[in-house]
Write an enzyme that holds these catalytic residues in place. Sequence first.
Site, PDB file in Angstrom:
ATOM      1  N   HIS A 180       0.872  -1.171   0.000  1.00 48.61           N
ATOM      2  CA  HIS A 180       0.000   0.000   0.000  1.00 48.61           C
ATOM      3  C   HIS A 180       0.915   1.229   0.000  1.00 48.61           C
ATOM      4  CE1 HIS A 180      -2.763   2.974   1.831  1.00 48.61           C
ATOM      5  NE2 HIS A 180      -3.749   2.180   1.468  1.00 48.61           N
ATOM      6  N   ASP A 189       3.481  -4.017   8.062  1.00 47.80           N
ATOM      7  CA  ASP A 189       2.180  -3.352   7.931  1.00 47.80           C
ATOM      8  C   ASP A 189       1.107  -4.419   8.162  1.00 47.80           C
ATOM      9  OD1 ASP A 189      -0.233  -2.382   7.022  1.00 47.80           O
ATOM     10  OD2 ASP A 189       0.581  -1.436   5.222  1.00 47.80           O
ATOM     11  N   CYS A 248      -4.607   2.283  -3.819  1.00 48.48           N
ATOM     12  CA  CYS A 248      -3.394   2.854  -3.211  1.00 48.48           C
ATOM     13  C   CYS A 248      -2.209   1.914  -3.371  1.00 48.48           C
ATOM     14  CB  CYS A 248      -3.610   3.183  -1.728  1.00 48.48           C
ATOM     15  SG  CYS A 248      -4.945   4.319  -1.438  1.00 48.48           S
TER      16      CYS A 248
HETATM   17  N1  PMP Z   1      -1.702  -0.506   4.664  1.00 49.85           N
HETATM   18  C1  PMP Z   1      -2.587  -1.311   4.080  1.00 49.85           C
HETATM   19  C2  PMP Z   1      -2.152  -2.664   3.603  1.00 49.85           C
HETATM   20  C3  PMP Z   1      -3.908  -0.887   3.908  1.00 49.85           C
HETATM   21  O1  PMP Z   1      -4.799  -1.672   3.310  1.00 49.85           O
HETATM   22  C4  PMP Z   1      -4.285   0.403   4.377  1.00 49.85           C
HETATM   23  C5  PMP Z   1      -5.700   0.913   4.235  1.00 49.85           C
HETATM   24  N2  PMP Z   1      -6.231   0.731   2.962  1.00 49.85           N
HETATM   25  C6  PMP Z   1      -3.313   1.189   5.002  1.00 49.85           C
HETATM   26  C7  PMP Z   1      -2.031   0.708   5.115  1.00 49.85           C
HETATM   27  C8  PMP Z   1      -3.632   2.550   5.533  1.00 49.85           C
HETATM   28  O2  PMP Z   1      -4.476   2.457   6.608  1.00 49.85           O
HETATM   29  P1  PMP Z   1      -5.132   3.773   7.249  1.00 49.85           P
HETATM   30  O3  PMP Z   1      -5.603   4.616   6.095  1.00 49.85           O
HETATM   31  O4  PMP Z   1      -6.233   3.253   8.055  1.00 49.85           O
HETATM   32  O5  PMP Z   1      -4.100   4.460   8.003  1.00 49.85           O
END
Ligand code: PMP
Length: 415
Positions: free
Chosen positions: A132, A209, A373
């Site tokens: 991400h 993550d 993303c």
């Molecule tokens: N890492 C991963 C793998 C995610 O799927 C996401 C959310 N789509 C995030 C990070 C970011 O999370 P947040 O926007 O809740 O901070």
Amino acid sequence: MNAKPEPAVLPLDVERIRADFPLLSRTVHGKPLIYFDNANTGQKPLSVIEAVDRHYRGHNANVARAVHQLGEEATSAYEGARDAIARFINASSRDEVILTSGTTQSINLVAYSYALPKLKAGDAIVTTVMEHHANIVPWQLVAERTGATVKAAPIDANGELILEEYFKLLTPEVKLACVTHVSNVLGTVNPVREIARECRKRGIPLLVDGSQAAPHRPIDVQALGCDFYAITGHKMLAPTGTGALWAKREHLMAMPPFFGGGEMIREVRFSGTVFADPPHRFEAGTPNIAGFAGVKAAIDYLGGIGFERINAYEQDLLAYATTALESVPGVRIFGRAKDKEPVISFLIEGAHANDMATLLDLQGVAVRSGHHCAHPLMQFFGVPATLRASLAFYNTKAEVDGFIEAIGRVRKLLL
Ligand code: PMP
């Protein structure tokens, strides 16, 4: 006569569970909602909604500042969430858990507080192609400031990390290695223990993550052997704007604060400020107290069902949905990892992902379309976007059938 063996765990009663989630019974465009966008954010059970409501109705005050009764109650709700998270991820100490607004803040905290002071020109940070943007862009930002570089380990056509290539990148210039536990696009589960072992051999700290892992599987940060683990509350039944960073105490003790302000100091003088010990050193300002009351309720709810049961149910649902989707003409599924959480990215030949998602929405089906993303991953597969159906333990096979029928109707409109 042989008695039929009892199942190891009682199967999950999905209808009873669904009754706990008020939103699941609503309609969208006059159709019953089929919510398959759980990797984006999860729905909330009544116990979480009520915990937030209860906080504002009966306990609202600021944390760690007031000696009055309400202040103590708010502090105990907030600190109670820290205890619950520490147990949830098996941290050896609650002081290793920093409460944040989510994985994005957790990773940025490591980028600015841990990596930035350490990096110099020629150093490197290792991440992967399947991350991400939250596990790519913060590293690029601190690399740009210091002259370090960000290197990305490749994946194969099934969407699995090529481990030998990841390990090859772990050279002496690497100051931090990063990997997602579970891919938000492909569902791939990465072998974090093995990666952590290789990192340890080389003396390289590992950040994981865990945003997409925590809703699906038990997390044990000590057994995983990593150095940093980031989670997001809103993907695991809790309110938005909640999350945590777990880090080994030795790292936290050496990290300067990222944000300055109230609640993170021991003493402030213009000649110099003495910071509080972790975790409070990293929690400046008023946090999302009501949200964290919800986090505690979410963890209790997940614990009440148990991950063994959640996992068995979700894996069965994933297999069912994958087989059903494969029967759709012209479908291409992205991500065929052996170990996979219930996330299916796909495209239907000749149909644009956004058009499909818009028309599916009109049928009551919520799926995500776009790059999720994860631009580098889209570039790897050579597509600008995919559709993503991401499932949770409150979804059903009947919903999968409804989803497949809706795709059939949308195909007729588009193709
Ligand atoms: N890492 C991963 C793998 C995610 O799927 C996401 C959310 N789509 C995030 C990070 C970011 O999370 P947040 O926007 O809740 O901070």
